[in-house]
Design a protein around this motif. Structure first.
Motif, short mmCIF file in Angstrom:
data_model
loop_
_atom_site.label_atom_id
_atom_site.label_comp_id
_atom_site.label_asym_id
_atom_site.label_seq_id
_atom_site.Cartn_x
_atom_site.Cartn_y
_atom_site.Cartn_z
N ARG A 1 9.16 0.32 -0.94
CA ARG A 1 8.31 -0.66 0.67
C ARG A 1 7.26 -1.50 0.21
O ARG A 1 7.73 -2.42 0.97
N ASP B 1 0.86 10.68 1.93
CA ASP B 1 1.49 11.54 2.65
C ASP B 1 3.24 11.17 3.01
O ASP B 1 3.51 10.24 3.92
N ARG C 1 3.64 6.27 13.97
CA ARG C 1 3.07 6.02 12.03
C ARG C 1 4.07 4.46 12.06
O ARG C 1 3.88 3.51 11.04
N SER D 1 1.09 1.49 12.47
CA SER D 1 0.91 1.71 11.41
C SER D 1 1.27 1.21 10.13
O SER D 1 0.90 0.61 9.04
N ILE D 2 2.92 2.03 9.40
CA ILE D 2 2.96 0.52 8.77
C ILE D 2 3.47 -0.60 8.57
O ILE D 2 2.73 -1.49 7.95
N ARG E 1 4.59 8.24 3.88
CA ARG E 1 4.54 7.78 5.80
C ARG E 1 5.87 7.19 6.06
O ARG E 1 5.81 6.15 6.54
N LEU E 2 6.81 7.28 5.73
CA LEU E 2 8.24 6.78 6.32
C LEU E 2 8.14 7.65 7.51
O LEU E 2 8.10 8.38 8.16
N LEU E 3 9.86 6.47 8.28
CA LEU E 3 10.14 6.84 9.18
C LEU E 3 11.52 7.96 8.91
O LEU E 3 12.27 7.75 8.55
N VAL F 1 0.73 -1.16 -0.34
CA VAL F 1 -0.16 -0.10 -0.48
C VAL F 1 1.02 1.29 -0.25
O VAL F 1 1.61 1.86 0.04
N LEU G 1 0.29 -2.11 8.20
CA LEU G 1 -0.01 -2.72 6.26
C LEU G 1 1.12 -3.58 5.98
O LEU G 1 0.73 -4.79 5.27
N VAL G 2 2.51 -3.52 6.27
CA VAL G 2 3.33 -4.39 5.90
C VAL G 2 3.17 -5.50 5.90
O VAL G 2 3.45 -6.64 5.81
N PHE H 1 0.72 5.66 0.08
CA PHE H 1 -0.35 7.00 0.55
C PHE H 1 0.47 7.87 -0.37
O PHE H 1 1.96 8.01 -0.74
#
Lengths: 232, 299
Positions: free
Chosen positions: A152, A89, B203, B206-207, A91-93, A85, B210-211, A87
């Protein structure tokens, strides 16, 4: 061959809002499909139901033979390992570099370190960021950050790549680059891609399968190559 | 193997998180330290109380003085009557001349005074030395013996024994209440520490979802973090307990003010107690974090 199928799917939220109403659609394996529609048309709800963030109130969703709506909460992770998935935004660390961000997806599912490295390098190479392995998200452009997010999402070689407005934060040039990258992944890896977008220019330029939603209903299912002229 | 990889990652993440939320972690650890100091003291006190009770049980004797008017038949019958009392464990008879001889051996003054006494003149009394099974019922047993025909006086250090038992019981109950209250407070703090960690890693979580990370893999780092907090909080109390008790034992020469109250030898007792304290620390940390994970981590 049907890969994704929605059979009479309705989604009503707890506050009473009906986001999707009696939706029937199908997407072929290896397809590149755009989902378009205005705000509140149900695009995001549709893809959230695909990766089981939301459950349909009625109807059936089948993904690669798996009845997604019947999945128990404790088994959802098995579905998510088969899809990626992306997005708007990213959504990286923020405190992890490019390599670590991509590797995180494989570490989280408990892969061996020696198996992680080649997969991560392959994904990063595919999105064209080989030279920025050790860069942190803050030092990357929006387009590059989205590429990391795509790397990712594809690092575990998913059967389906779901992109929720991946070009929403990017300028037209960068947007087109991202779309081309997604198409390349679709072509090279045979990954089915579903991309939600507002951008009619992209949709019309690329001439792919397009599903248009309006107020929770299926407005039109455009076959590959059709021109989208309706204002949604 | 996969389990160990996930566990290894969880431990690494948990340590990182302790450092990241250092001030709150420190608050939790401080609270655990206070709790475990009280727990450690309770363990040491209650084990010593248990030991003292056992020693008292073995040493405490009811001395029943037989009336000098009692004839030989009454004296012999008394032994059977005392043995019939349910709480009586062992009965030993001591002849008054035997007592006289023992006293003469103990002190020169006694010897000078008693050496001229013959059997008729000896004013001492025959005695029965009675051991009891349950020290807490010693008063009832002593009264039952005293009511027997031919018994003059009964002595067993009544006031002291009752007081000691009362003090021990109060100390034990107070420490249990304090420990429960502190454990609850510590768990509350741990729940909040983990809650903050969960929010700061929203965050990441949530990742992970998702993975396709399993719920177990998502929850484990937080539970491990709670266990680490518990473990870190147990270090100081354990060191304090081991060295404190050893020093106390040496300082008092193995007894507490009087010869009756003997302290338990530090080895190996104190090491087992240390293991219990560490175990309680880890358990409290684990329970606190599990509660936070259940409450705040929607997976």
């Amino acid at each position: 061959m049907e890969f994704i199928k929605f059979n009479g799917v309705t989604k009503q939220y707890k506050n009473g809002v009906v986001a999707i109403y009696d939706l029937n659609l199908s997407i072929e394996k290896g397809d590149f499909c755009y989902i378009i529609g205005g705000s509140g048309s149900g695009k995001s709800t549709l893809i959230k139901m695909l990766y089981r963030e939301e459950k349909p109130t009625r109807g059936e969703i089948i993904l690669g033979g798996l009845k997604v709506n019947k999945l128990r909460n404790s088994s959802v992770y098995k579905l998510r390992r088969k899809l990626g998935v992306v997005f708007q935004d990213y959504r990286l660390l923020p405190k992890s570099n490019v390599y670590e961000n991509v590797a995180f997806a494989l570490e989280a599912i408990g892969l061996k370190k020696r198996d992680i490295r080649p997969k991560v390098l392959k994904a990063i190479e595919l999105v064209g960021l080989k030279s920025k392995l050790r860069d942190y998200p803050d030092n990357l452009s929006g387009g590059e950050q989205q590429r990391v997010a795509i790397a990712r999402a594809i690092v575990n070689e998913p059967k389906l790549l779901i992109c929720d407005e991946p070009t929403g934060n990017l300028d037209p040039v960068m947007s087109m680059e991202i779309v081309k990258l997604l198409e390349e992944i679709n072509k090279k890896e045979g990954t089915t891609v579903i991309m939600v977008t507002h951008d009619k220019t992209i949709v019309n330029k690329r001439k792919k399968h397009v599903i248009a939603l309006k107020e929770g209903h299926l407005f039109k299912d455009y076959k590959k190559g059709e021109y989208i002229d309706e204002i949604l | 193997m996969k389990f160990f990889r996930i566990l290894g990652r969880s431990i690494r993440d948990a340590f990182k998180s302790v450092g990241r939320n250092f001030s709150l972690s420190l608050a939790s650890i401080s609270c655990i330290i206070i709790t475990l100091v009280i727990v450690a003291m309770s363990i040491v006190v209650s084990y010593n109380v248990e030991n003292i009770s056992n020693v008292l049980r073995e040493d405490l004797t009811i001395v029943a003085f037989v009336s000098n008017d009692a004839d030989e038949f009454v004296v012999k019958k008394l032994k059977l009557d005392i043995e019939d009392i349910s709480n009586v464990d062992k009965v030993t008879f001591k002849d008054k001349s035997e007592i006289k001889n023992e006293m003469m051996k103990e002190d020169e003054a006694f010897e000078n005074a008693m050496k001229t006494w013959d059997e008729e003149e000896n004013p001492l009394q025959h005695t029965y030395l009675v051991k009891v099974k349950d020290i807490e019922e010693i008063t009832e047993t002593a009264t039952a013996i005293k009511n027997l025909d031919g018994i003059d006086v009964v002595k067993y250090g009544e006031g002291m024994v009752d007081q000691l038992i009362t003090v021990f019981k109060v100390a034990e109950r107070a420490s249990i209440i304090a420990v429960i209250a502190l454990v609850l407070m510590t768990m509350f703090l741990i729940v909040n520490t983990i809650k903050l960690t969960i929010f700061s890693r929203k965050r990441e979580i949530s990742i992970m979802r998702l993975v396709g990370a399993s719920n177990f893999a998502i929850k484990l780092p937080f539970v491990v973090e709670g266990m680490i907090l518990g473990f870190l909080g147990s270090i100081l109390p354990v060191i304090g307990m081991i060295y404190g008790y050893k020093t106390l034992y040496t300082y008092f020469g193995g007894k507490f003010f009087t010869d009756i109250i003997k302290l338990v030898r530090p080895e190996p007792f104190i090491y087992y107690a240390a293991l219990i304290v560490v175990g309680i620390g880890i358990l409290v940390g684990m329970l606190g974090s599990s509660r936070a994970v259940r409450k705040y981590l929607k997976v």
